[in-house]
Design an enzyme around this catalytic site. Structure first.
Site, short mmCIF file in Angstrom:
data_model
loop_
_atom_site.label_atom_id
_atom_site.label_comp_id
_atom_site.label_asym_id
_atom_site.label_seq_id
_atom_site.Cartn_x
_atom_site.Cartn_y
_atom_site.Cartn_z
N GLY A 48 0.81 -1.21 0.00
CA GLY A 48 0.00 0.00 0.00
C GLY A 48 0.84 1.25 0.00
O GLY A 48 0.31 2.36 0.02
N GLU A 51 7.55 5.07 7.96
CA GLU A 51 7.47 5.09 9.43
C GLU A 51 7.38 6.48 10.03
O GLU A 51 6.68 6.71 11.02
CB GLU A 51 8.70 4.37 10.02
#
Length: 792
Positions: A502, A755
């Site tokens: 994704g 992240e």
């Protein structure tokens, strides 16, 4: 099955490469439903869509041969299985097999065979290994039937008797048993040795903060639940359609556990509906499905229910101690950050939780410590920004508390203590744009208009709070391979056994290839998610663009150089007088022809057909006696990287609105300013950071696994009670990328953004809640009852 188009329409003529904001090239496949996920494949689907002309080993197996598995989970937290009565299930028409520890096939006996590439120290979990129950929800049986509904019904007919034993699932009860974790897990760096004398410096500091914070267990709940389809072929090979972040890791795991010969197992994972770390390690459904497929010699599909998504790895709960001491002018004199996180009884999992404190800020006295404590739960696993998401929360809240104690602006305190180099490693940063992130983020947010006093900003019945925090994550590169093949029609096929969970891997790699070779996006196909493709690492840690992208870049550069050589030798007089460097720099590929970019000036007067400086690729390759150009390269990190600390940094600013009477909290807007090197696609990168912000909102206000410790069981194992942010919970998210050049981190200069988006968000929200209400909440999530409590 028809080929899934992985190209972007409308980009056939313009050069679109690195730095362009493009929609996802796989977007059409996803929104039209032609994208296939692990549990979508039928046994007779034919050729795999990413290997367009390959012969698929399952093509001759009829769809009606596909059978379905349903997993039965333990009803106790610890103990042993006394007996399993499967007679009623097996007597049900259409039920083919009930696998338990009593009749499972013999598998690899040694622990090392069960260790995947990111397994921590200890004994890997083996489903149906014996009668021991390690945790509530452990798989204890697999029922196979001709339909999923029948398998689920038959599973309810099993009669299982247990002998329970005492268990412990509360981290707070076992803190005294904590110990330094094993360093076997790749990616876990133990805290560095102490610098100076932190506790002594803390005692002498002008201003001090000394507090405990906690974060709860969070469970992976991506849109696509874990599942796989295992398809055996008559020649003894297997094709496994699996939800994974690393097809090669999965292939290696299955080969070792089941004793397969090399090449006997092929793993395919073309599309993944979110993974965020849950797909790094093979989950227990995978070996169970393979057991059944090998036993029955039929294709088997096993998928987890939403409730079963709460029965494997998760973000570990933590209890953390942070103490900060500062001089009168605000400069840090001491940083202490110590954490205890949970692990299972059988493995030794640990995140990098406390190291960030010694990296982000400059202080002469630093003491960091991380221990783990065993609980009767499944082994935790990586979850988006593992360690940093939990560890930066208390650090950044403590910095806010220190700013209040000093009477300083929280942003000024952070700027004052900005670290010029990474003191943990005693290395300079390859680049660090944090100061620019502070400046640009604050300007975009309007931080200068903030009133410092808590409860001083209000609109109607809502208290308004502004908070901010720093974010940090590693910038990493690891070895990866890629292959680039240019055919006679001018179409380019680039491949690597990476994943797209994704994050936009399809799009980013296509853009990198287009940038190097100057080929329209519509003429490029990027292929991934197949263990038969060139080697790639797991997709995790925000290193995919850095690693696989560097390999794609190198393969295309090599192909371009070779094409230039062939053009000079076989292209005719118009190209023979130019050196290969000039040809490589100026040629472009359009409509199956190679031409020089300098011809664009004469395009109104000259066509490709009547100019000597243009040649059909088919003719060129024919002259060189080639059918296509094929280049494969492997790229490894540059040795120069060892001389630097490489990281991604951000500044997060949050506005919250708190209903004073009800304690309801709304996050009305967030600004996230990120320094992540060169951004390949600003649109998909911003999408990733925005998604991380939503995760941070969930961490701050919503997500919390509720345990009944008397049962050792998660009680809110559903999406009705395990709360995550929905549209109404998410306000305006503004993402900006600070310009940052880094020629050390990788050839592209890209650092990755998967992240960094979540790190610091929970702290910024918690600090905004304090600013709005005057109440400091140190235990996540921040719920209305905590806001309405007396100030702490």
């Amino acid at each position: 099955m028809s080929t899934t188009p992985l190209s972007s329409s409308g980009q056939a003529s313009a050069r679109v490469g690195i730095g362009t904001a493009l929609p996802r090239v796989d977007g059409v496949a996803k929104v039209t439903g032609t994208a296939r996920y692990a549990a979508d494949y039928m046994a007779d689907d034919g050729a795999h869509p990413t290997t367009r002309n390959a012969t698929h080993p399952t093509a001759n197996i009829a769809a009606h041969d596909l059978v379905y598995g349903f997993i039965v989970n333990s009803a106790i937290a610890t103990g042993r299985i006394v007996s399993i009565d499967a007679s009623a299930a097996l007597a049900t028409p259409g039920v083919l097999l009930v696998l338990t520890h009593e009749n499972r096939p013999d598998l690899a006996p040694l622990d090392r065979a069960w260790k995947d590439k990111v397994a921590p120290g200890g004994m890997p979990f083996r489903p149906l290994y014996d009668d021991r129950v390690w945790y509530s929800g452990q798989p204890v049986a697999l029922v196979i039937a001709t339909s999923l509904e029948l398998a689920r019904h038959a599973a309810s007919l099993l009669r299982i008797r247990y002998e329970p034993t005492p268990h412990q699932t509360a981290l707070g009860e076992v803190l005294h048993t904590a110990y330094p974790p094993s360093t076997e897990k790749g990616g876990f760096d133990p805290p560095p040795p102490p610098r100076g004398k932190a506790y002594a410096a803390l005692a002498k500091a002008h201003a001090r903060v000394d507090a405990f914070y906690s974060t709860p267990v969070e469970f992976h709940q991506p849109m696509e639940m874990h599942g796989c389809t295992v398809v055996p072929a008559s020649d003894g090979t297997y094709t496994v359609y699996e939800k994974t972040q690393g097809v090669m890791n999965t292939q290696q795991y299955l080969t070792r556990v089941f004793g397969f010969a090399p090449g006997q197992v092929r793993v395919v994972s073309q599309f993944v509906g979110g993974a965020f770390g849950s797909g790094l390690r093979p989950q227990y459904h995978l070996p169970l499905a393979m057991m059944a497929a090998r036993e029955l010699k039929r294709p088997v599909r096993v998928t987890l229910t939403r409730q079963q998504m709460f029965t494997f790895g998760h973000r570990p709960a933590t209890v953390q101690h942070v103490a900060l001491g500062a001089r009168r002018d605000g400069r840090l004199a001491a940083i202490i950050h110590e954490a205890v996180s949970e692990t299972s009884q059988f493995e030794d999992y640990a995140d990098v939780t406390v190291n960030w404190a010694g990296q982000i800020y400059d202080a002469p006295n630093v003491q960091l410590g991380h221990k783990v404590a065993k609980l009767d739960v499944y082994t935790p696993c990586d979850m988006r920004a593992p360690g940093a998401a939990q560890g930066v929360f208390p650090l950044e809240c403590a910095m806010d508390e220190l700013a209040v104690t000093l009477g300083m602006d929280p942003l000024e305190l952070r700027i004052l203590n900005y670290a010029q180099r990474d003191a943990n490693k005693d290395l300079p940063f390859s680049s660090n744009a944090l100061l620019e992130c502070y400046a640009q983020g604050a300007e975009r947010f309007g931080w200068g208009a903030r009133s410092a006093e808590p409860r001083s900003m209000r609109e109607g019945r809502e208290l308004v709070g502004w908070g901010m925090a720093t974010g940090a994550w590693d910038a990493m590169q690891t070895e990866a391979s890629a292959r680039a093949v240019l055919d006679a029609s001018g179409r380019l096929r680039v491949s690597s056994a990476t994943a797209d969970i994704g994050t936009g891997t399809y799009t980013a790699m296509t853009q990198i290839a287009a940038d190097v070779l100057d080929i329209p996006l519509d003429d490029i196909t990027f292929v991934l998610g197949d263990s038969s493709l060139p080697m790639a690492p797991l997709e995790g840690g925000s290193w995919t663009v850095s690693s696989v992208g560097s390999a794609v870049h190198a393969a295309c550069v090599q192909l371009r150089s070779r094409l230039a050589e062939i053009l000079q030798t076989h292209g005719g007089v118009a190209f023979a007088n130019l050196d290969t460097e000039t040809l490589a720099a100026t040629m472009k590929i359009r409509d199956g022809r190679v031409r020089l970019q300098r011809m664009e000036e004469d395009s109104e007067h000259n066509s490709d057909e009547d100019t000597a400086a243009s040649i059909a690729l088919a003719d060129l390759l024919h002259s060189a006696r080639l059918r296509e150009l094929d280049e494969q390269v492997t790229v490894s990190p540059d040795a120069r990287q060892k001389q630097f600390s490489m990281g991604t940094f951000s500044a997060v600013f949050a506005e919250v609105r708190v209903d004073e009477a009800l304690g309801e909290i709304r996050v009305s807007r967030v600004v996230s300013a990120v320094g992540a090197g060169r951004i390949v696609n600003p649109k998909t990168a911003a999408n990733q950071v925005a998604g991380g912000v939503v995760w941070g909102i969930g961490m701050a206000l919503h997500e919390h696994a509720q345990f009944d410790h008397s049962l050792g069981r998660v009680m809110n194992h559903n999406l009705a009670e395990y709360h995550m942010p929905v549209n109404r919970d998410v306000g305006e998210i503004d993402v900006l990328f600070v310009d940052e050049h880094d020629d050390v981190v990788n050839p592209l200069g890209a650092k990755g953004v998967g992240e960094i988006g979540v790190v610091g968000v929970a702290a910024a929200i918690a600090n905004a809640v304090y600013h709005a209400t005057g109440r400091r909440v140190r235990d996540l999530p921040i719920t209305p009852d905590k806001v309405l409590e007396s100030p702490r």
